[in-house]
Design a protein around this motif. Structure first.
Motif, mmCIF file in Angstrom:
data_model
loop_
_atom_site.group_PDB
_atom_site.id
_atom_site.type_symbol
_atom_site.label_atom_id
_atom_site.label_comp_id
_atom_site.label_asym_id
_atom_site.label_seq_id
_atom_site.Cartn_x
_atom_site.Cartn_y
_atom_site.Cartn_z
ATOM 1 N N VAL A 163 -17.832 8.480 -32.798
ATOM 2 C CA VAL A 163 -17.815 8.904 -34.210
ATOM 3 C C VAL A 163 -19.221 9.293 -34.671
ATOM 4 C CG1 VAL A 163 -17.460 8.124 -36.586
ATOM 5 C CG2 VAL A 163 -15.754 7.598 -34.835
ATOM 6 N N LEU A 164 -20.204 8.469 -34.357
ATOM 7 C CA LEU A 164 -21.571 8.732 -34.805
ATOM 8 C C LEU A 164 -22.176 9.943 -34.099
ATOM 9 C CD1 LEU A 164 -22.904 5.074 -35.078
ATOM 10 C CD2 LEU A 164 -22.380 6.648 -36.950
ATOM 11 N N THR A 165 -21.839 10.144 -32.836
ATOM 12 C CA THR A 165 -22.314 11.337 -32.135
ATOM 13 C C THR A 165 -21.711 12.590 -32.764
ATOM 14 O OG1 THR A 165 -22.500 10.075 -30.078
ATOM 15 C CG2 THR A 165 -22.553 12.469 -29.896
ATOM 16 N N THR A 166 -20.441 12.508 -33.148
ATOM 17 C CA THR A 166 -19.785 13.633 -33.817
ATOM 18 C C THR A 166 -20.449 13.923 -35.154
ATOM 19 O OG1 THR A 166 -17.683 13.060 -32.755
ATOM 20 C CG2 THR A 166 -17.587 14.508 -34.675
ATOM 21 N N VAL A 167 -20.739 12.878 -35.914
ATOM 22 C CA VAL A 167 -21.427 13.046 -37.203
ATOM 23 C C VAL A 167 -22.807 13.668 -36.983
ATOM 24 C CG1 VAL A 167 -22.461 11.817 -39.156
ATOM 25 C CG2 VAL A 167 -20.182 11.184 -38.352
ATOM 26 N N ALA A 168 -23.507 13.210 -35.947
ATOM 27 C CA ALA A 168 -24.831 13.755 -35.640
ATOM 28 C C ALA A 168 -24.735 15.236 -35.293
ATOM 29 C CB ALA A 168 -25.473 12.974 -34.502
ATOM 30 N N ALA A 169 -23.735 15.605 -34.496
ATOM 31 C CA ALA A 169 -23.565 17.008 -34.113
ATOM 32 C C ALA A 169 -23.287 17.869 -35.332
ATOM 33 C CB ALA A 169 -22.428 17.134 -33.093
ATOM 34 N N TRP A 170 -22.382 17.411 -36.181
ATOM 35 C CA TRP A 170 -22.071 18.158 -37.408
ATOM 36 C C TRP A 170 -23.291 18.257 -38.314
ATOM 37 C CZ3 TRP A 170 -22.266 16.901 -42.586
ATOM 38 C CH2 TRP A 170 -21.689 17.816 -43.469
ATOM 39 N N GLY A 171 -23.991 17.148 -38.493
ATOM 40 C CA GLY A 171 -25.148 17.135 -39.382
ATOM 41 C C GLY A 171 -26.270 18.031 -38.886
ATOM 42 N N CYS A 172 -26.536 18.015 -37.576
ATOM 43 C CA CYS A 172 -27.622 18.840 -37.028
ATOM 44 C C CYS A 172 -27.317 20.324 -37.167
ATOM 45 C CB CYS A 172 -27.872 18.470 -35.574
ATOM 46 S SG CYS A 172 -28.682 16.858 -35.354
ATOM 47 N N ILE A 173 -26.031 20.684 -37.058
ATOM 48 C CA ILE A 173 -25.648 22.088 -37.247
ATOM 49 C C ILE A 173 -25.911 22.524 -38.691
ATOM 50 C CG2 ILE A 173 -23.621 23.606 -37.418
ATOM 51 C CD1 ILE A 173 -24.543 23.372 -34.596
ATOM 52 N N THR A 256 -17.849 29.430 -33.673
ATOM 53 C CA THR A 256 -17.393 28.819 -34.922
ATOM 54 C C THR A 256 -17.146 27.335 -34.672
ATOM 55 O OG1 THR A 256 -16.334 30.898 -35.538
ATOM 56 C CG2 THR A 256 -15.649 28.915 -36.739
ATOM 57 N N ARG A 257 -17.571 26.503 -35.626
ATOM 58 C CA ARG A 257 -17.501 25.045 -35.467
ATOM 59 C C ARG A 257 -18.192 24.619 -34.169
ATOM 60 N NH1 ARG A 257 -12.412 26.414 -37.411
ATOM 61 N NH2 ARG A 257 -11.965 25.674 -39.529
ATOM 62 N N ALA A 258 -19.418 25.062 -34.034
ATOM 63 C CA ALA A 258 -20.170 24.774 -32.804
ATOM 64 C C ALA A 258 -20.322 23.273 -32.578
ATOM 65 C CB ALA A 258 -21.546 25.439 -32.877
ATOM 66 N N TRP A 259 -20.391 22.500 -33.637
ATOM 67 C CA TRP A 259 -20.523 21.034 -33.491
ATOM 68 C C TRP A 259 -19.318 20.458 -32.758
ATOM 69 C CZ3 TRP A 259 -16.723 17.989 -35.636
ATOM 70 C CH2 TRP A 259 -15.902 18.582 -36.598
ATOM 71 N N LEU A 260 -18.130 21.003 -33.037
ATOM 72 C CA LEU A 260 -16.919 20.507 -32.374
ATOM 73 C C LEU A 260 -16.904 20.937 -30.910
ATOM 74 C CD1 LEU A 260 -14.215 19.058 -32.540
ATOM 75 C CD2 LEU A 260 -13.188 21.184 -33.378
ATOM 76 N N VAL A 261 -17.360 22.158 -30.651
ATOM 77 C CA VAL A 261 -17.458 22.632 -29.266
ATOM 78 C C VAL A 261 -18.397 21.721 -28.476
ATOM 79 C CG1 VAL A 261 -18.211 24.535 -27.785
ATOM 80 C CG2 VAL A 261 -16.964 25.023 -29.899
ATOM 81 N N LEU A 262 -19.522 21.361 -29.088
ATOM 82 C CA LEU A 262 -20.481 20.465 -28.432
ATOM 83 C C LEU A 262 -19.831 19.135 -28.076
ATOM 84 C CD1 LEU A 262 -23.277 19.548 -27.529
ATOM 85 C CD2 LEU A 262 -23.807 19.040 -29.931
ATOM 86 N N ILE A 263 -19.125 18.543 -29.007
ATOM 87 C CA ILE A 263 -18.494 17.235 -28.757
ATOM 88 C C ILE A 263 -17.435 17.341 -27.665
ATOM 89 C CG2 ILE A 263 -17.030 15.449 -29.774
ATOM 90 C CD1 ILE A 263 -19.962 15.315 -30.588
ATOM 91 N N LEU A 264 -16.651 18.405 -27.686
ATOM 92 C CA LEU A 264 -15.601 18.556 -26.679
ATOM 93 C C LEU A 264 -16.190 18.701 -25.280
ATOM 94 C CD1 LEU A 264 -13.129 20.938 -28.558
ATOM 95 C CD2 LEU A 264 -12.841 18.497 -28.094
ATOM 96 N N ILE A 265 -17.265 19.474 -25.156
ATOM 97 C CA ILE A 265 -17.886 19.631 -23.838
ATOM 98 C C ILE A 265 -18.546 18.330 -23.398
ATOM 99 C CG2 ILE A 265 -19.662 20.868 -22.541
ATOM 100 C CD1 ILE A 265 -19.025 23.329 -24.171
ATOM 101 N N MET A 266 -19.144 17.604 -24.332
ATOM 102 C CA MET A 266 -19.704 16.293 -23.995
ATOM 103 C C MET A 266 -18.619 15.358 -23.477
ATOM 104 S SD MET A 266 -22.504 15.385 -26.935
ATOM 105 C CE MET A 266 -24.218 15.890 -26.718
ATOM 106 N N LEU A 267 -17.460 15.393 -24.100
ATOM 107 C CA LEU A 267 -16.356 14.543 -23.650
ATOM 108 C C LEU A 267 -15.892 14.938 -22.249
ATOM 109 C CD1 LEU A 267 -14.245 14.165 -26.916
ATOM 110 C CD2 LEU A 267 -15.569 12.395 -25.742
ATOM 111 N N LEU A 268 -15.972 16.221 -21.937
ATOM 112 C CA LEU A 268 -15.633 16.653 -20.582
ATOM 113 C C LEU A 268 -16.630 16.073 -19.578
ATOM 114 C CD1 LEU A 268 -14.686 20.394 -21.187
ATOM 115 C CD2 LEU A 268 -13.151 18.549 -20.524
ATOM 116 N N GLY A 269 -17.906 15.980 -19.980
ATOM 117 C CA GLY A 269 -18.898 15.346 -19.122
ATOM 118 C C GLY A 269 -18.600 13.878 -18.906
ATOM 119 N N VAL A 270 -18.184 13.199 -19.967
ATOM 120 C CA VAL A 270 -17.803 11.786 -19.854
ATOM 121 C C VAL A 270 -16.596 11.643 -18.928
ATOM 122 C CG1 VAL A 270 -16.902 9.798 -21.123
ATOM 123 C CG2 VAL A 270 -18.769 11.163 -22.100
ATOM 124 N N LEU A 271 -15.649 12.556 -19.072
ATOM 125 C CA LEU A 271 -14.445 12.510 -18.225
ATOM 126 C C LEU A 271 -14.817 12.641 -16.751
ATOM 127 C CD1 LEU A 271 -11.296 12.477 -18.233
ATOM 128 C CD2 LEU A 271 -11.399 14.972 -18.224
#
Length: 402
Positions: A163-173, A256-271
């Motif tokens: 959650v906090l990483t997602t907030v950070a991604a959105w906020g930094c954008i 568009t919504r680059a913050w969400l793209v960032l989080i999704l790709i990060m989750l793929l790395g975790v996977l």
């Protein structure tokens, strides 16, 4: 802060040397980290009665480099300390220090070009740099506090980290150029990783050594906490690596919504790490990479640029209309001898001075211009109408005639 702090040529050399150091140190750190995770998850119960008596918790036979290795891990500490211990810490420290130095040289000393975009947030250079540094500190303090509060509630801790990483991604954008925002989030996670080593993992090792040297029974608690932080670092690694590479791919950070793209790709790395960690334990779940592959395809389709845009109302766009735009908005940086302050050479070696050079990179120009990834920070004030004209020219075949 601006590029005037350093001569552009000096900046280029610092960039080269620091990047080289950063990559070398990161390879050493990641390699050691991945190896020890594999080792921990591949350990088998010791078979020797002497090993069991001495407190060995697991062992592993390995073959590599033309020989056999027999590795043992003690539950807490060996009966007697060896004369020599190999430490794994400077890889982490050097990675963070070189990475932060790169941020200073590239992003902080030239914040107006690489960190700030007035159309995103009208910040001064000092404000942008101050916010960036404050976020690095805050990332560690918040993460460390949560780990201490939720030391026995791993699932909740991971949920809050997401959650906090997602907030950070959105906020930094909302604060920085998209490319800089991606790197900022990666730097925050990288700071957490280095903090784990410096404040938890290495001190836990020293505590074990000090206890043995003092003749008292070592407390296993610091080692358990250190292990938790090490596991966190293992899962953070691939997301951080992606942010280091993302600056080369405008279609990602310019989406568009680059913050969400960032989080999704990060989750793929975790996977990916979940798959390999389970495989080290002898559980190969092929469904995980299959899910990852499908997710990559779906994400690629979802963020594909809209080729129908920039039609210019059906009007034909000639190169003579586009050439002045490229000359005014792109060539100040992308020339054999850039005129834009802070640049001694064209970024990425891309030169856009002749019709042939421009046409050869038409598709790349379209992606960068349509996503507003370029000009960096819109330093040359490219307008939306100019962007639409360039996109329309590319869509119509990028002819240099007329």
């Amino acid at each position: 802060m601006t590029g005037a702090f350093l001569d552009p040529y000096v900046t280029d050399w610092l960039n080269l040397l620091l990047r080289w150091l950063h990559v070398i140190a990161a390879m050493a750190w990641i390699g050691a980290s991945f190896y020890f995770v594999l080792l921990d998850q591949s350990l088998r119960e010791p078979k020797s009665k002497d090993d069991i008596r001495d407190g060995v918790g697991g062992e592993l036979w390995e073959v590599h480099g033309g020989g056999f290795y027999h590795v043992k891990k003690y539950k807490v500490a060996p009966p007697t300390l060896p004369d020599h211990l190999a430490w794994f810490k400077w890889e982490a420290y050097t990675t963070w220090l070189s990475g932060f130095a790169l941020m200073v040289v590239l992003y902080y000393f030239n914040a107006s070009a690489y960190l700030i975009d007035p159309s995103v947030a009208d910040l001064t250079s000092w404000e942008a740099v101050g916010i960036s540094i404050a976020l690095l500190v805050a990332a560690w303090l918040v993460y460390d506090g949560l780990c201490r509060l939720l030391v026995e509630r791993a699932a909740l801790l991971w949920a809050l980290i997401l959650v906090l990483t997602t907030v950070a991604a959105w906020g930094c954008i909302q604060l920085f150029q998209p490319r800089a925002a991606f790197l900022q989030v990666g730097a925050m996670l990288g700071t957490i990783m280095a903090g784990n080593v410096f404040f938890n993992i290495i001190p836990a090792h020293w505590e074990l050594i000090s206890a043995k040297e003092a003749g008292r029974e070592p407390d296993p608690t610091p080692g358990i906490v250190a292990k938790q932080r090490s596991v966190h670092n293992n899962y953070f690694t691939l997301p951080v690596l992606f942010t280091m590479l993302s600056g080369h791919f405008a279609f990602v950070y310019g989406a568009t919504r680059a913050w969400l793209v960032l989080i999704l790709i990060m989750l793929l790395g975790v996977l990916a790490r979940v798959f390999f960690n389970l495989r080290h334990q002898g559980r190969t779940i092929w469904a995980l990479p299959a899910v990852g592959a499908v997710a990559v395809i779906l994400l690629a389709i979802a963020i594909k640029p809209d080729d129908s845009g920039g039609s210019s109302g059906g009007t034909s766009v000639s190169f003579s209309q586009v050439a002045p735009i490229v000359e005014q908005r792109c060539q100040p940086c992308h020339a054999d001898t850039p005129t834009q302050p802070g640049f001694s050479s064209p970024p990425a070696g891309v030169v856009l001075e002749t019709p042939e050079q421009i046409a050869a990179r038409a598709d790349e120009i379209k992606t960068l211009v349509s996503s507003k990834a370029m000009p960096a920070g819109n330093l040359t004030n490219m307008t939306d109408d100019e962007r639409a004209l360039v996109v329309a020219w590319v869509n119509q075949g990028a002819s240099t005639k007329g």
